[in-house]
Design an enzyme around this catalytic site. Structure first.
Site: not given
Ligand code: MG
Ligand code: ADP
Length: 391
Positions: A35, A176
């Site tokens: 995060h 990601d």
């Molecule tokens: Mg995802």
């Protein structure tokens, strides 16, 4: 899953694979720096060898046909280039369609339809980023299929993020997609998410392995507290910016945070910001620890990360807390923490090879006692980022 299995399905559904391209994009596991990516901080993921394979072929008309070996119940999903509508699309094809939409938004208008068959082996909804893998895979396939050769893998990551943010309504950061597009074999990638500057750090774990433990609690991140956490951090930043020349929480040091934290009137916002700042500091220290070969220190930082995600950021869940705490008790476990967005999904642990059987037994036993189900373990070899494949 193999590319051959996906190609076989393509043949069955859409005819010969002549003229089609074959592609792969991996899932990722974040070692530390959770995060922090949408807060302009650092992250430290490596790619998995698990990922999504795809076969794409251009069509003459504007029709889009999709099939996933992992969603056979959906059958062949038909659409058209003229039907792409952000935030209204449902089902798994919203991810590849979102990428087509985001390509156009960036000036890369896909000129014709295509047939696209995919299949993968990342457990989806487990925080290993199957959605980002699917976006990066689609980007790599569109780039080759339609000759957008000037697009780099960094561009594919940014386009994937844009599509997830705006087409799918999930305000994820860049980690990601960046990991899936950019990571190198046997390395983790240390990424400064505000500048997109990165360093490859060889993962020399000597006699230890990275183990992912799947709690099998599925998170549903879209429209979830994830977007609330982003808002809390944005509130904290707005307060700090009135007094400090910063553009993101990732620019703050721990000392600065401690000096200025009372500027934040809301105690909830304060602990959210505390996580963002301290987690970023931990991630910076984690790179030094890894480079110095100090794996024990790296593990301590992972453990502290879990505590902060559990108590300050409140994105863990009882199942993940149990798995992490059980891991900390096993001799030979170097570090263990939840990984990914949270609210379910997986933990990541670094475990001495000699302790692997005991690790799996201990976690299985406490987890079964508490929840009546077995966790799943994947011993990870850090894989290579997105690429075209030879058949
Ligand atoms: Mg995802
Ligand atoms: P995560 O990214 O953590 O795995 P998400 O909820 O963000 O979880 O993304 C999971 C979604 O991505 C699935 O529900 C599905 O829509 C899509 N997806 C992932 N893998 C595949 C696949 N192999 N085939 C089709 N869709 C997939």
């Amino acid at each position: 899953m193999t590319i051959q299995e996906v190609a076989k399905k393509f043949q069955e559904l859409f005819g010969e694979t002549n003229g089609a391209g074959t592609f792969f994009a991996p899932g990722r596991v974040n070692l530390i720096g959770e995060h922090t990516d949408y807060n302009g901080g650092h992250v430290f993921p490596c790619a998995l060898t698990m990922g999504i394979y795809g076969v794409m072929r251009k069509r003459e008309d504007r029709v889009l046909r999709f099939y996933s070996l992992d969603f056979p119940e959906d059958g062949v999903v038909m659409s058209s280039l003229d039907e792409l509508a952000p935030l209204s699309d449902k089902g798994w094809t919203a991810y590849p369609k979102g990428v087509v939409w985001a390509f156009a938004k960036k000036g890369y208008v896909v000129p014709a339809g295509f047939d696209f068959v995919i299949g993968g082996d990342i457990p989806s909804g487990s925080g290993l980023s199957s959605s980002a893998a699917l976006e990066v895979l689609t980007g790599a396939a569109l780039r080759d299929t339609f000759g957008f050769t000037d697009l780099t893998n960094v561009d594919l990551a940014l386009i994937g993020q844009l599509s997830e943010n705006e087409y799918n309504g999930m305000q994820c950061g860049i980690m990601d997609q960046f990991a899936s597009a950019m990571v190198k074999e046997d390395c983790a990638i240390y990424l400064d998410t505000s500048r997109l500057e990165y360093t490859y750090a060889p993962l020399q774990l000597a006699d230890a392995s990275i183990v992912i433990t799947n709690s099998k609690v599925k998170h549903a991140l879209v429209g979830s507290p994830y977007n609330d956490r982003r808002r809390d951090c944005a509130k904290a930043l707005a307060c700090f910016k009135e007094h400090l020349p910063i553009e993101s929480l990732g620019e703050m040091t721990v000392d600065q945070f401690e000096t200025y934290k009372d500027l934040l009137p809301d105690p909830v916002v304060r602990v959210r910001a505390r996580h963002a700042v301290y987690e970023n500091a931990r991630t910076i220290q984690a790179l030094s620890a890894l480079q110095a070969g100090n794996l024990a220190r790296f593990g301590e930082l992972m453990n502290a990360s879990h505590v902060s995600l559990r108590d300050d950021y409140e994105v863990s869940c009882p199942e993940l807390d149990l798995l992490a705490a059980a891991a900390w008790e096993v001799p030979g476990v170097i570090g263990s923490r939840m990984t990914g967005g949270g609210f379910g999904g997986c933990t990541v642990s670094i475990v001495e090879n000699a302790a692997l059987p005991q690790f799996q037994e201990a976690l299985t036993s406490v987890y079964e006692d508490a929840y009546g189900k077995c966790p799943e373990f994947y011993i990870v070899r850090p894989g290579e980022g997105a690429r075209a494949l030879e058949m």
